[in-house]
Design a protein around this motif. Structure first.
Motif, PDB file in Angstrom:
ATOM      1  N   ILE A  55       2.513 -13.762   7.556  1.00  0.00           N
ATOM      2  CA  ILE A  55       3.890 -13.302   7.380  1.00  0.00           C
ATOM      3  C   ILE A  55       4.320 -12.494   8.594  1.00  0.00           C
ATOM      4  N   TRP A  56       5.612 -12.460   8.827  1.00  0.00           N
ATOM      5  CA  TRP A  56       6.184 -11.644   9.893  1.00  0.00           C
ATOM      6  C   TRP A  56       7.581 -11.234   9.451  1.00  0.00           C
ATOM      7  N   GLU A  57       7.624 -10.167   8.664  1.00  0.00           N
ATOM      8  CA  GLU A  57       8.881  -9.706   8.100  1.00  0.00           C
ATOM      9  C   GLU A  57       9.323  -8.386   8.715  1.00  0.00           C
ATOM     10  N   SER A  58       8.392  -7.657   9.331  1.00  0.00           N
ATOM     11  CA  SER A  58       8.694  -6.327   9.872  1.00  0.00           C
ATOM     12  C   SER A  58       8.311  -6.273  11.344  1.00  0.00           C
ATOM     13  N   HIS A  59       8.815  -5.244  12.025  1.00  0.00           N
ATOM     14  CA  HIS A  59       8.474  -5.054  13.437  1.00  0.00           C
ATOM     15  C   HIS A  59       7.029  -4.617  13.591  1.00  0.00           C
ATOM     16  N   HIS A  60       6.511  -3.902  12.612  1.00  0.00           N
ATOM     17  CA  HIS A  60       5.156  -3.375  12.679  1.00  0.00           C
ATOM     18  C   HIS A  60       4.269  -4.109  11.677  1.00  0.00           C
ATOM     19  N   ILE A  61       3.108  -4.563  12.129  1.00  0.00           N
ATOM     20  CA  ILE A  61       2.227  -5.340  11.265  1.00  0.00           C
ATOM     21  C   ILE A  61       1.776  -4.519  10.059  1.00  0.00           C
ATOM     22  N   MET A  62       1.636  -3.199  10.217  1.00  0.00           N
ATOM     23  CA  MET A  62       1.185  -2.381   9.087  1.00  0.00           C
ATOM     24  C   MET A  62       2.182  -2.436   7.939  1.00  0.00           C
ATOM     25  N   ASP A  63       3.483  -2.513   8.254  1.00  0.00           N
ATOM     26  CA  ASP A  63       4.484  -2.625   7.200  1.00  0.00           C
ATOM     27  C   ASP A  63       4.293  -3.926   6.417  1.00  0.00           C
ATOM     28  N   ASP A  64       3.950  -5.000   7.124  1.00  0.00           N
ATOM     29  CA  ASP A  64       3.703  -6.276   6.444  1.00  0.00           C
ATOM     30  C   ASP A  64       2.443  -6.204   5.600  1.00  0.00           C
ATOM     31  N   VAL A  65       1.418  -5.505   6.102  1.00  0.00           N
ATOM     32  CA  VAL A  65       0.171  -5.358   5.343  1.00  0.00           C
ATOM     33  C   VAL A  65       0.430  -4.592   4.051  1.00  0.00           C
ATOM     34  N   ILE A  66       1.140  -3.466   4.142  1.00  0.00           N
ATOM     35  CA  ILE A  66       1.430  -2.657   2.961  1.00  0.00           C
ATOM     36  C   ILE A  66       2.260  -3.455   1.963  1.00  0.00           C
ATOM     37  N   SER A  67       3.259  -4.170   2.459  1.00  0.00           N
ATOM     38  CA  SER A  67       4.090  -4.991   1.579  1.00  0.00           C
ATOM     39  C   SER A  67       3.258  -6.046   0.860  1.00  0.00           C
ATOM     40  N   LEU A  68       2.344  -6.662   1.595  1.00  0.00           N
ATOM     41  CA  LEU A  68       1.499  -7.709   1.013  1.00  0.00           C
ATOM     42  C   LEU A  68       0.601  -7.136  -0.083  1.00  0.00           C
ATOM     43  N   ILE A  69      -0.021  -5.991   0.196  1.00  0.00           N
ATOM     44  CA  ILE A  69      -0.884  -5.365  -0.810  1.00  0.00           C
ATOM     45  C   ILE A  69      -0.066  -4.969  -2.034  1.00  0.00           C
ATOM     46  N   TRP A  70       1.094  -4.362  -1.806  1.00  0.00           N
ATOM     47  CA  TRP A  70       1.941  -3.891  -2.905  1.00  0.00           C
ATOM     48  C   TRP A  70       2.355  -5.045  -3.819  1.00  0.00           C
ATOM     49  N   ARG A  71       2.732  -6.190  -3.229  1.00  0.00           N
ATOM     50  CA  ARG A  71       3.262  -7.305  -4.008  1.00  0.00           C
ATOM     51  C   ARG A  71       2.183  -8.131  -4.697  1.00  0.00           C
ATOM     52  N   SER A  72       0.930  -7.942  -4.311  1.00  0.00           N
ATOM     53  CA  SER A  72      -0.142  -8.817  -4.774  1.00  0.00           C
ATOM     54  C   SER A  72      -0.701  -8.411  -6.129  1.00  0.00           C
ATOM     55  N   ARG A  73      -1.129  -9.407  -6.870  1.00  0.00           N
ATOM     56  CA  ARG A  73      -1.816  -9.182  -8.155  1.00  0.00           C
ATOM     57  C   ARG A  73      -3.287  -8.864  -7.922  1.00  0.00           C
ATOM     58  N   VAL A  74      -3.889  -9.533  -6.936  1.00  0.00           N
ATOM     59  CA  VAL A  74      -5.307  -9.359  -6.610  1.00  0.00           C
ATOM     60  C   VAL A  74      -5.437  -9.254  -5.099  1.00  0.00           C
ATOM     61  N   VAL A  75      -6.377  -8.437  -4.643  1.00  0.00           N
ATOM     62  CA  VAL A  75      -6.673  -8.318  -3.213  1.00  0.00           C
ATOM     63  C   VAL A  75      -8.128  -8.705  -2.982  1.00  0.00           C
ATOM     64  N   VAL A  76      -8.357  -9.615  -2.049  1.00  0.00           N
ATOM     65  CA  VAL A  76      -9.703 -10.001  -1.642  1.00  0.00           C
ATOM     66  C   VAL A  76      -9.984  -9.347  -0.297  1.00  0.00           C
ATOM     67  N   SER A  77     -11.046  -8.560  -0.222  1.00  0.00           N
ATOM     68  CA  SER A  77     -11.388  -7.851   1.025  1.00  0.00           C
ATOM     69  C   SER A  77     -12.739  -8.313   1.535  1.00  0.00           C
ATOM     70  N   ASP A  78     -12.762  -8.857   2.750  1.00  0.00           N
ATOM     71  CA  ASP A  78     -14.015  -9.252   3.382  1.00  0.00           C
ATOM     72  C   ASP A  78     -14.462  -8.113   4.288  1.00  0.00           C
ATOM     73  N   LEU A  79     -15.529  -7.449   3.892  1.00  0.00           N
ATOM     74  CA  LEU A  79     -16.012  -6.266   4.603  1.00  0.00           C
ATOM     75  C   LEU A  79     -16.978  -6.598   5.739  1.00  0.00           C
ATOM     76  N   THR A  80     -17.172  -7.878   5.994  1.00  0.00           N
ATOM     77  CA  THR A  80     -18.104  -8.307   7.032  1.00  0.00           C
ATOM     78  C   THR A  80     -17.750  -7.698   8.391  1.00  0.00           C
ATOM     79  N   GLY A  81     -18.742  -7.187   9.071  1.00  0.00           N
ATOM     80  CA  GLY A  81     -18.528  -6.638  10.411  1.00  0.00           C
ATOM     81  C   GLY A  81     -18.068  -5.205  10.434  1.00  0.00           C
TER      82      GLY A  81
END
Length: 274
Positions: free
Chosen positions: A184-210
């Motif tokens: 997605i690319w809805e905001s000028h700052h990628i962090m805003d898109d990340v927060i929006s994505l987390i907020w809107r999501s029902r489930v979050v999958v996090s890969d902690l590798t590395g």
């Protein structure tokens, strides 16, 4: 728009009280033939409260989103999921904001389900009924509803395309949508898109590798917002101490490992959203 549910605090409403005190143009938007468009109702923010004036009923209102809307003959069942970080509100505070919320005073004394063409969060925050602990380095998009079919993926971008492909196949096999921040690319700052994505999501999958610091940070935000988080890792040594108490799905980074991870991930997501 928002759902105003008065009196139906046990999660069951009767269809004969649906869309009372609702503007005609809103009714047209929410009708689906002779029934109601439950999908549209489910996407609206919601205020649930008891009828006021009864001393034997706890006089608080709750703010959140609806899930599991089902029609059963003349009844509609639902579940309210509270908006993370927003506390209950005293009903007298809601009554004081009746004009801002588009509610007629007599509505507080009748069990019904209305839909008001008003910004619920704007009215409650603007009128002082809500105070929320808010981060200082980014804004929470509280005006956006949670999308019950959206799964967010937090992972390093470089070198993980095949892993992401397997995750996406698992998600889509359940009829759900899968996105990570670079989709997605809805905001000028990628962090805003990340927060929006987390907020809107029902489930979050996090890969902690590395031991990726960004993924750790985003996983913490997802936990704070009350999202269901599924942790993945190619090595359990990559899971930080504070997250080791949470079950982590370990996988091998090869074709066979991706297939096995996909099967296990599918089962886990199905359990959460089923």
């Amino acid at each position: 728009m928002f759902n105003l549910i008065v009196g139906f605090v046990d999660g069951t409403a009767t269809s004969d009280r649906m869309l009372e005190y609702t503007a005609d143009e809103v009714k047209v938007f929410l009708r689906q033939g002779n029934t109601f468009d439950l999908g549209r109702l489910e996407r609206l923010p919601t205020l649930v409260m008891p009828e006021t004036g009864f001393t034997d009923v706890k006089q608080i209102a709750r703010v959140g989103r609806l899930t599991n809307l089902r029609a059963h003959g003349r009844e509609i069942s639902f579940k309210l999921v509270d908006t993370p970080g927003i506390p209950t509100i005293r009903t007298e505070q809601v009554e004081a904001l009746a004009s801002d919320l588009g509610i007629q005073p007599f509505e507080f004394n009748r069990t019904h389900w209305a839909v008001k063409d008003v910004d619920l969060y704007g009215a409650l925050f603007g009128g002082g009924a809500l105070r929320q602990l808010a981060p200082k380095v980014f804004d929470l998009p509280i005006h956006l509803p949670v999308e019950p079919d959206l799964v967010a993926v937090m992972m390093p971008f470089t070198g993980f395309d095949r892993v992401y492909g397997a995750i996406k196949e698992a998600v889509e096999s359940l009829g759900l949508r899968c996105q990570r921040a670079d989709d997605i690319w809805e905001s000028h700052h990628i962090m805003d898109d990340v927060i929006s994505l987390i907020w809107r999501s029902r489930v979050v999958v996090s890969d902690l590798t590395g031991k990726n610091a960004n993924v750790f940070y985003e996983t913490g935000i997802a936990h704070t917002l009350g999202r269901d988080v599924i942790q993945l890792a190619q090595s359990l040594a990559d899971v930080p101490f504070d997250l080791q108490a949470i079950r982590t799905l370990k996988y091998l980074n090869n074709g066979e490992g991706h297939e096995k991870m996909k099967e296990e991930l599918t089962r886990r997501i199905k359990t959460l959203v089923g």
